[in-house]
Structure formats: structure tokens, C-alpha cells
Design a protein around this motif. Sequence first.
Motif, PDB file in Angstrom:
ATOM      1  N   PRO A 359      -4.716 -20.088  -6.977  1.00 12.34           N
ATOM      2  CA  PRO A 359      -4.929 -19.562  -5.621  1.00 12.34           C
ATOM      3  C   PRO A 359      -6.231 -20.099  -5.043  1.00 12.34           C
ATOM      4  O   PRO A 359      -7.195 -20.365  -5.776  1.00 12.34           O
ATOM      5  CB  PRO A 359      -5.012 -18.051  -5.852  1.00 12.34           C
ATOM      6  N   SER A 360      -6.267 -20.255  -3.738  1.00 15.70           N
ATOM      7  CA  SER A 360      -7.517 -20.653  -3.081  1.00 15.70           C
ATOM      8  C   SER A 360      -8.554 -19.542  -3.272  1.00 15.70           C
ATOM      9  O   SER A 360      -8.215 -18.402  -3.607  1.00 15.70           O
ATOM     10  CB  SER A 360      -7.261 -20.893  -1.593  1.00 15.70           C
ATOM     11  N   LYS A 361      -9.812 -19.847  -3.048  1.00 12.72           N
ATOM     12  CA  LYS A 361     -10.880 -18.854  -3.242  1.00 12.72           C
ATOM     13  C   LYS A 361     -10.661 -17.628  -2.366  1.00 12.72           C
ATOM     14  O   LYS A 361     -10.869 -16.493  -2.802  1.00 12.72           O
ATOM     15  CB  LYS A 361     -12.238 -19.487  -2.958  1.00 12.72           C
ATOM     16  N   SER A 362     -10.250 -17.855  -1.133  1.00 11.45           N
ATOM     17  CA  SER A 362     -10.056 -16.722  -0.220  1.00 11.45           C
ATOM     18  C   SER A 362      -8.886 -15.846  -0.669  1.00 11.45           C
ATOM     19  O   SER A 362      -8.958 -14.612  -0.609  1.00 11.45           O
ATOM     20  CB  SER A 362      -9.828 -17.224   1.207  1.00 11.45           C
ATOM     21  N   VAL A 363      -7.795 -16.471  -1.132  1.00 17.99           N
ATOM     22  CA  VAL A 363      -6.637 -15.701  -1.622  1.00 17.99           C
ATOM     23  C   VAL A 363      -7.032 -14.890  -2.853  1.00 17.99           C
ATOM     24  O   VAL A 363      -6.729 -13.691  -2.954  1.00 17.99           O
ATOM     25  CB  VAL A 363      -5.463 -16.641  -1.951  1.00 17.99           C
ATOM     26  N   LYS A 364      -7.725 -15.521  -3.781  1.00 16.54           N
ATOM     27  CA  LYS A 364      -8.127 -14.839  -5.013  1.00 16.54           C
ATOM     28  C   LYS A 364      -9.063 -13.670  -4.710  1.00 16.54           C
ATOM     29  O   LYS A 364      -8.943 -12.580  -5.276  1.00 16.54           O
ATOM     30  CB  LYS A 364      -8.805 -15.833  -5.956  1.00 16.54           C
ATOM     31  N   ARG A 365     -10.000 -13.896  -3.806  1.00 15.22           N
ATOM     32  CA  ARG A 365     -10.957 -12.847  -3.458  1.00 15.22           C
ATOM     33  C   ARG A 365     -10.253 -11.637  -2.851  1.00 15.22           C
ATOM     34  O   ARG A 365     -10.538 -10.483  -3.193  1.00 15.22           O
ATOM     35  CB  ARG A 365     -12.005 -13.398  -2.492  1.00 15.22           C
ATOM     36  N   LYS A 366      -9.299 -11.872  -1.967  1.00 18.82           N
ATOM     37  CA  LYS A 366      -8.574 -10.767  -1.330  1.00 18.82           C
ATOM     38  C   LYS A 366      -7.717  -9.998  -2.339  1.00 18.82           C
ATOM     39  O   LYS A 366      -7.632  -8.768  -2.298  1.00 18.82           O
ATOM     40  CB  LYS A 366      -7.697 -11.301  -0.208  1.00 18.82           C
ATOM     41  N   ILE A 367      -7.088 -10.718  -3.251  1.00 20.25           N
ATOM     42  CA  ILE A 367      -6.252 -10.056  -4.255  1.00 20.25           C
ATOM     43  C   ILE A 367      -7.099  -9.191  -5.188  1.00 20.25           C
ATOM     44  O   ILE A 367      -6.721  -8.060  -5.536  1.00 20.25           O
ATOM     45  CB  ILE A 367      -5.450 -11.099  -5.056  1.00 20.25           C
ATOM     46  N   MET A 368      -8.243  -9.709  -5.612  1.00 23.46           N
ATOM     47  CA  MET A 368      -9.067  -9.013  -6.588  1.00 23.46           C
ATOM     48  C   MET A 368      -9.895  -7.886  -5.982  1.00 23.46           C
ATOM     49  O   MET A 368     -10.260  -6.940  -6.675  1.00 23.46           O
ATOM     50  CB  MET A 368      -9.992 -10.010  -7.290  1.00 23.46           C
ATOM     51  N   LYS A 369     -10.215  -7.959  -4.689  1.00 24.99           N
ATOM     52  CA  LYS A 369     -11.130  -6.976  -4.093  1.00 24.99           C
ATOM     53  C   LYS A 369     -10.450  -6.025  -3.116  1.00 24.99           C
ATOM     54  O   LYS A 369     -10.813  -4.850  -3.032  1.00 24.99           O
ATOM     55  CB  LYS A 369     -12.291  -7.698  -3.409  1.00 24.99           C
ATOM     56  N   GLN A 370      -9.472  -6.501  -2.379  1.00 23.15           N
ATOM     57  CA  GLN A 370      -8.789  -5.626  -1.417  1.00 23.15           C
ATOM     58  C   GLN A 370      -7.599  -4.976  -2.103  1.00 23.15           C
ATOM     59  O   GLN A 370      -6.434  -5.285  -1.834  1.00 23.15           O
ATOM     60  CB  GLN A 370      -8.367  -6.429  -0.184  1.00 23.15           C
ATOM     61  N   ILE A 371      -7.898  -4.052  -3.001  1.00 20.36           N
ATOM     62  CA  ILE A 371      -6.876  -3.501  -3.890  1.00 20.36           C
ATOM     63  C   ILE A 371      -5.805  -2.728  -3.128  1.00 20.36           C
ATOM     64  O   ILE A 371      -4.602  -2.966  -3.283  1.00 20.36           O
ATOM     65  CB  ILE A 371      -7.538  -2.608  -4.961  1.00 20.36           C
ATOM     66  N   ASP A 372      -6.229  -1.791  -2.304  1.00 14.89           N
ATOM     67  CA  ASP A 372      -5.269  -0.943  -1.591  1.00 14.89           C
ATOM     68  C   ASP A 372      -4.324  -1.747  -0.709  1.00 14.89           C
ATOM     69  O   ASP A 372      -3.146  -1.413  -0.574  1.00 14.89           O
ATOM     70  CB  ASP A 372      -6.003   0.094  -0.742  1.00 14.89           C
ATOM     71  N   ARG A 373      -4.838  -2.803  -0.113  1.00 12.33           N
ATOM     72  CA  ARG A 373      -4.032  -3.596   0.817  1.00 12.33           C
ATOM     73  C   ARG A 373      -2.963  -4.429   0.107  1.00 12.33           C
ATOM     74  O   ARG A 373      -2.062  -4.949   0.757  1.00 12.33           O
ATOM     75  CB  ARG A 373      -4.931  -4.520   1.631  1.00 12.33           C
ATOM     76  N   ASN A 374      -3.084  -4.579  -1.189  1.00 14.50           N
ATOM     77  CA  ASN A 374      -2.166  -5.454  -1.924  1.00 14.50           C
ATOM     78  C   ASN A 374      -1.197  -4.696  -2.823  1.00 14.50           C
ATOM     79  O   ASN A 374      -0.558  -5.292  -3.693  1.00 14.50           O
ATOM     80  CB  ASN A 374      -2.965  -6.461  -2.761  1.00 14.50           C
ATOM     81  N   GLU A 375      -1.078  -3.387  -2.623  1.00 12.67           N
ATOM     82  CA  GLU A 375      -0.151  -2.590  -3.422  1.00 12.67           C
ATOM     83  C   GLU A 375       1.028  -2.120  -2.576  1.00 12.67           C
ATOM     84  O   GLU A 375       0.872  -1.766  -1.409  1.00 12.67           O
ATOM     85  CB  GLU A 375      -0.864  -1.365  -3.998  1.00 12.67           C
ATOM     86  N   ILE A 376       2.198  -2.119  -3.219  1.00 13.86           N
ATOM     87  CA  ILE A 376       3.392  -1.573  -2.565  1.00 13.86           C
ATOM     88  C   ILE A 376       3.876  -0.393  -3.391  1.00 13.86           C
ATOM     89  O   ILE A 376       4.159  -0.527  -4.590  1.00 13.86           O
ATOM     90  CB  ILE A 376       4.512  -2.629  -2.465  1.00 13.86           C
ATOM     91  N   ASP A 377       3.952   0.770  -2.784  1.00 17.54           N
ATOM     92  CA  ASP A 377       4.472   1.956  -3.464  1.00 17.54           C
ATOM     93  C   ASP A 377       5.993   1.930  -3.463  1.00 17.54           C
ATOM     94  O   ASP A 377       6.623   1.700  -2.427  1.00 17.54           O
ATOM     95  CB  ASP A 377       3.965   3.223  -2.776  1.00 17.54           C
ATOM     96  N   LEU A 378       6.567   2.197  -4.644  1.00 14.34           N
ATOM     97  CA  LEU A 378       8.008   2.177  -4.814  1.00 14.34           C
ATOM     98  C   LEU A 378       8.490   3.554  -5.270  1.00 14.34           C
ATOM     99  O   LEU A 378       7.695   4.497  -5.387  1.00 14.34           O
ATOM    100  CB  LEU A 378       8.397   1.095  -5.826  1.00 14.34           C
ATOM    101  N   LEU A 379       9.759   3.684  -5.569  1.00 13.28           N
ATOM    102  CA  LEU A 379      10.332   4.960  -5.964  1.00 13.28           C
ATOM    103  C   LEU A 379       9.780   5.426  -7.311  1.00 13.28           C
ATOM    104  O   LEU A 379       9.338   4.621  -8.135  1.00 13.28           O
ATOM    105  CB  LEU A 379      11.851   4.847  -6.044  1.00 13.28           C
ATOM    106  N   ASP A 380       9.834   6.741  -7.554  1.00 11.99           N
ATOM    107  CA  ASP A 380       9.457   7.360  -8.829  1.00 11.99           C
ATOM    108  C   ASP A 380       8.011   7.090  -9.214  1.00 11.99           C
ATOM    109  O   ASP A 380       7.679   6.922 -10.400  1.00 11.99           O
ATOM    110  CB  ASP A 380      10.392   6.882  -9.949  1.00 11.99           C
ATOM    111  N   ASN A 381       7.132   6.994  -8.221  1.00 10.89           N
ATOM    112  CA  ASN A 381       5.691   6.799  -8.434  1.00 10.89           C
ATOM    113  C   ASN A 381       5.361   5.447  -9.064  1.00 10.89           C
ATOM    114  O   ASN A 381       4.309   5.280  -9.680  1.00 10.89           O
ATOM    115  CB  ASN A 381       5.121   7.931  -9.305  1.00 10.89           C
ATOM    116  N   TYR A 382       6.258   4.476  -8.922  1.00 13.87           N
ATOM    117  CA  TYR A 382       5.971   3.125  -9.391  1.00 13.87           C
ATOM    118  C   TYR A 382       5.351   2.309  -8.261  1.00 13.87           C
ATOM    119  O   TYR A 382       5.474   2.656  -7.076  1.00 13.87           O
ATOM    120  CB  TYR A 382       7.244   2.444  -9.892  1.00 13.87           C
ATOM    121  N   MET A 383       4.705   1.227  -8.638  1.00  7.93           N
ATOM    122  CA  MET A 383       4.103   0.347  -7.645  1.00  7.93           C
ATOM    123  C   MET A 383       4.168  -1.082  -8.163  1.00  7.93           C
ATOM    124  O   MET A 383       4.377  -1.336  -9.361  1.00  7.93           O
ATOM    125  CB  MET A 383       2.663   0.746  -7.369  1.00  7.93           C
ATOM    126  N   ILE A 384       3.964  -2.020  -7.242  1.00 10.61           N
ATOM    127  CA  ILE A 384       3.916  -3.433  -7.599  1.00 10.61           C
ATOM    128  C   ILE A 384       2.803  -4.084  -6.813  1.00 10.61           C
ATOM    129  O   ILE A 384       2.534  -3.709  -5.663  1.00 10.61           O
ATOM    130  CB  ILE A 384       5.276  -4.131  -7.332  1.00 10.61           C
TER     131      ILE A 384
END
Length: 795
Positions: A359-384
Motif C-alpha cells: 500500500p502507498s504511505k497514505s493508504v497504510k497510514r489511514k488503515i492503521m490510524k483511522q480505525i473506526d472509519r475502516n470497520e464494517i459492522d456485520l450481523l451477530d456482532n461480527y465485523m470486518i
Amino acid sequence: MPVTDFTIKGSNIRIPTDQIANDKEQYRYVFLKKDKEKAKSCHDESEGDIPSNYEYFGFFKENYSQKSLKSEKYNDYVVLNENMWLCSYWSVNGELVFRVATPEQYRKKRFEKRNLNFSGTNFVDSFAQIEVQLETTKLDSASELNFYLVERKTKKRLDIDFKIKNSSTVILDFQTFLDELEIVSSRWDTYVDVYQQESHLHGKLGKFSSSEQDKFSRYLSSISGEPNENNFCLVPYFSVKNELAFIWNDIDKIHNEQLEHNIKVTANKVNSSGIEITSKVSKIGVSDFKVSSGMIKLRNKAVFMEYEIPIEVISKSNNEVSVKLKIIPDKYHLLPFFWDVFVVLQVGKEKFPLRVKNPSKSVKRKIMKQIDRNEIDLLDNYMIYPYITSDNSYALCYRERKNYENKVNRFKENVAYFTYRLFRKYFDRKKVWIGYEKEASVAQDNGYQFFNYCYTNNKKKDYYFVIKTNSVDYRDIEHQKDKILKFMSFKYMVYMFAAELMISSESKGHSYDIRIQKGHLRNALQKKRFVFLQHGVTALKRVDYVFSKSKNNAVSLYTATSDFEKDIIKNNFGYDDSEIMLTGFTRWDVLEDKSKEEEKKIFVMPTWRSWMDGIPEEEFIESDYYKQYRKLLESRELNEILEKNDITLHFLLHPKFIAYSDKFTIPGERIQTHQFGEIKINEMLMESNLLITDYSSVSWEFFYMKKPVLFFQFDQNDYNRYQGSYIDLETGLFGDSAANVDELLKYIQYYVDNNFSEKSKYGVLRNKYFKYVDHNNSKRTFDAISKFEKKINND
């Protein structure tokens, strides 16, 4: 006695009678052991039996020339057994010598070794075979010929079956080799030994007279047929030096390696509906390719699961393409935990999944630091959510959300990070040590016992222990609250950032969360020095893929319990003597046999299975694991043994299977099923008379206390294939092993009838498996860690 000739037949030496003098006294000849300690006389004038433990003298050759060729000095040999030959040769003084030697010893004496690589002009592959036409070596002139493979990492050698087609062509047969391969990736080099005339020619096999090919063309077809249930294949290829080698791996990984390319993640977008990944593939090793699809694939040794995902081509040129992959999690039946992402290119009729990474530096930084923005809540309290792996690949983690994973704790983590940074000099002067155990939920193992030793004896001022306040064990250690770090508290987070050493019986991730792949704490943990006190003796379960010196979980200082275990760690993990402390386990300092005649207990504690990690309930109850243990607990014969002898059986599943504990509940008082955390394992081990386990490290505690262990290994083949062991499970165990419930019940009855006494043949192994049997393991451990701390502070 002068002779000119003799023959060897079977285990006898035959000398022509016309070479023996008429005087019967000369019929006697003497074979002497080399050290002259003992002699053997033989009266038969024509033959004599040869014992297999001597080097013999007695005859000599007249007019012997020391310049004779080796072919004239050495004669035929007698095969005594697979590893021993009886060899005969003329010494420098012309004496006839008979020596018992290994084949390797004989060949070393008989032939002059020359290193010479063997070049082939034509390699034709088919199922389990490769036909090779050699350029220079004439096979019909070889007195002996061997082909074999050597694994690059372990140096393990496996001979290859072969047959000679004509004087220059040989057919290598890999069927036996394929049958022995485990489901662990490996890479093998091909060697040849040729013994002819006076020489032992030794070298690699390859296409050495050919010019170097492009990378794509150097790979042949799979010789193991279609991928097996784990998607593994055996693929021959030629190295950059044109040496013939073999790779045994997931075919997708092999294809990923074969097709030259650069790949980079240029953008990542996550919202409630899905994940979009923009990736650029460049410098592709072939010009004639097309984009086939995207793919996500479960990272699991035993469960094969992959899904095709939509892909959009943004731009394409001769050797470059930009694409956008779209993943909508709700469309797929996902299993925990880790999913790899691929761009699939097609070349001819074959498809090549290329793993998305870099990943580019900007992509990696956003994935590692912007945690809430990169999560998807799914059924039965699971997430990805996406995360970046240790090799810089882009991957997805699908799992259940923990109750402490919330915005409040993430805010505290950020504040704790900046607090530590602000007061860094103050905290660093403390030289903080932090201890913990499995999932920060227990205080029973080496991690706590060592902390307790230091706390009780005032050995280390700033040594803290991490535990969750809802843990059953928390109440037992609450009196040490001045040195307790409550899991997810603000103080815990600050001290985690400040820690100089992490000291535990589990990997570093258990102090935080082994599944969380991002955030300030995760990044800080990866850089911490780690003293590994071990959870169990390294022998029954292969863990070098976790704790290898080359991995993220690399250990700074590794505990060992014996020279035997130390050798395992050195030879398989890559650590040297200075990184291993031979101290024994700290928890063994408090071990004592508390079993009672009037309250007999059998403790059944199986370990988990790596290939069953995260499987859903419907698959678990269909597994042999569930069926075998359920069959044992429901056995009428077992219940009769327990009732008749007033014994209670206690059953405890591994914490990774805690969700299925209720599946093993059996009506009645004789069999009690426990959940992890409900009982103190070390107390149950001390109180029990007999332990039944499979591959669990708790077996060593029982062995240490000189109490009998039964190994219930109904799935030994699968275990060797998917997990692996450092000892031979057929010959190296220190207790009886059962392959089914009926065998196990017979062993249980035996030990009940013999008052739970350990068999003497297992007791003698204790000297091999334990360096110390005393109560000073904690002291030795503290001394070793203190020495290590002094060293790192002086460097």
C-alpha cells in the motif's frame, strides 16, 4: 598367510584350498580386533564366520603394490543390515582387512569425491515423474547411482526412486516423496551421486548448458496432479542458476511467484456497504495477459474457502494494468479470521492470482490510524476491516467484536500514547517489566508465577501484571493491586507504551488482543523486547512458524527446560545459545503431588487444533475431535470404571473451544465438564491421579510430578500433517498412546488396577527431558533476565 584371491558369499569368506599349505597348523588363522584386545580363532580350512563388531587381519598379499588403483584395493562387501556393511580391502602393507562400516564410511574410503554438477538437455514432466536426459554422464558405467532432494530450510534429505531408461536417460519417480510431504510449504534442491571407477561424483541436477530463461518459462507443470484439498501442488522449476528445484505450496502462491510483477495498493475506501481497493499491477513478466477477476481467500491450513469478487479495469497497457476490486461482505459466507485479497490475471489457459500488497504511505497510514472509519459492522456482532500484514500485504480480518473495542477505549489509547511521549524520560528510567498470561485472563502459568516470585521477594520494583478485572483469578491476586494493571485502564495503556520488557508464557499479543492488527498499542507491542517463559515444553507442537527468530513474534530471551529442548529451539527457531536460558519453568517451583487415595481424579484436557480455528458450530460437531471425546465421555465402560472405583473424571476444553464446552456436558456426578477459567489448572493437575491429553503441554507437568500420562491421539496423521511435532510421536512419548476409545479404556483400566503408578520405562526418560527437578527455576530465571537487561542497557 599369503593369498592371491578370495571371494565373499553371504556372511562367509571363501579362500581357494590350493592357496592353503599342507601343514594343518597353517589351517589356523587369526582375526584380530584392531585394538588387539581380543582375538578369534577359526579352524575351518576353507571358510570362517565373521562377527560384525570387529576389524580383522590375518591374510596378506604377496608382491603388493601401494600404487594400486582403489578398484584393485577394495573388494565386494556383504550387507549385514540396512546401515552396516562388511567391507574388505588391502591395507597399505598388503594385509587383507575386513571392516564393519556404514555405507557412507565405505564410500568415503572407496571413492575419491569430486564435485560436479550434472546437466540435462531435456526435462519432460508427467504425473509424479520427470524424465531427464543427461549430457555427459553415462549411466551404464556407474557402479552406483543416487538421486535425492534436500529441503533448503531444514536440510532434510529424501531419496528419489528412479529407473534407467538407457545409457543417458533416467526417469525420476516422486510418488513416494509426494506421499511423505506434510501440509507445510517447503522448497527442495535436487542432488545426484554417481560412483564409478575411482570417483564419487557429487552435485546438483539442472540445465547448466542452457542460457538463462525468463522467470515465467522456468516453471514446469505440477507433477502432483490437481491441487489437493489444501490447494497444495508440487511444482518443479529452474532457479536463476538453472538448478532443478521443487516447491511444495499453495498453487496460488506458486503462481504468484512465477509471474513476474509489481503490485501496489493506490487507494482504499471503506463504507457501510463494502470495501473498494484500487490496485496497480506493473512490470508484468508477459505481455499477453488479461484481467480475469478478483479473489478473496481464507488463510487456513485445513479449510479451503475462496470467493471470486468483481473487478473493474481502469486502464491497461502492454505490461501494466490498474484495477478496482469491490468486496461486499454480506454476499459471502465468511469464516474467521484472515482473508487475503488477489488480482487474478490469465495467461493462456492458466490463471495467476497475484496477492494485493504494498500500500502507498497514505493508504497504510489511514488503515492503521483511522480505525473506526475502516470497520464494517456485520450481523451477530461480527465485523470486518482491512489491515496490513508483516510482509506488507493488504488483507481482511473477519471476527467477533470484543466488548472493550469501543470509541472510549480508543480515545484513551490515543491520550495514553501522547502522555507517554510527553513524559517519556520519566517512564523510561523505570525500566518497566510487564507480565501477563493467556488473553490477560488468568494468573496460573509461568507468567504469573515468575511475577509472584519477584513480588514476594522484592526482586523488581517496577514489575506489573496485566489481568482483566472480570477474570476469576483476579480476586486471588487482588492483594497485589499495587502492581496490577487492570486491562484497558488508562494506567495499563501508559505502562504498556513504557514497558522495557514483556515477560510471559504467551505471545506479546495476549497482553492486548492477539487479533487486533492496528492502532498505537499494536504498533508499540511489535517493537518490544520479549522474554518468553513458555506455556509448555517445546516438543509436542511445532510453533517455529510463530516464534521463529525471523517472525514478528521473535523472542529476545527464550526459556528452555533441558538440553534436549534447547537443541530443538536452536535447530528449528534460529536462536543461538545467548538467546536461550536453560532454567526450567517457574511454575514448576510450586508443583507438588496432591493426589489422594480417598479422592481419586482423572483429568482430561485436550488441546485445540490449528486447522479447526474459528470453525462454526455445525462443522465442529461433525469433526472427529468432537465425536471421539463425546464417545469417550458417553462410554458405559468408562462410567462403570469410575463408579466401581469411586473416581471422578474432570473434562476441560482448550479456551479456543470454549464456545463448545456445553456440547460435552454429561448427566451424572462422575463426569464433570468445566469451562476455561472456572478451575485452576495447576491445582487440578496436582490433585489428579491420571492425566488424559492428546498433544497438550500440560502432560509435562504430570511427567514432572512422576504421575502417569495417557495420550489420546486418534488424529495423529492429521496432527503431523497440519501441526507437526519435534519428537517422534510413535517413539518419543513418555506415556501410553491410544488411537481409539477402546484402546484408551484399556489403558485407563490398567492404571486404575495398578494404583495409578507410572511405568518404569517412561520414568527413565525424565533425565533426558528435564535439566533441573528442584524449586529454583524462578531464581535462575530472574538471574538470567537481569543479566539480559544489563546487557541491553549497556549496548
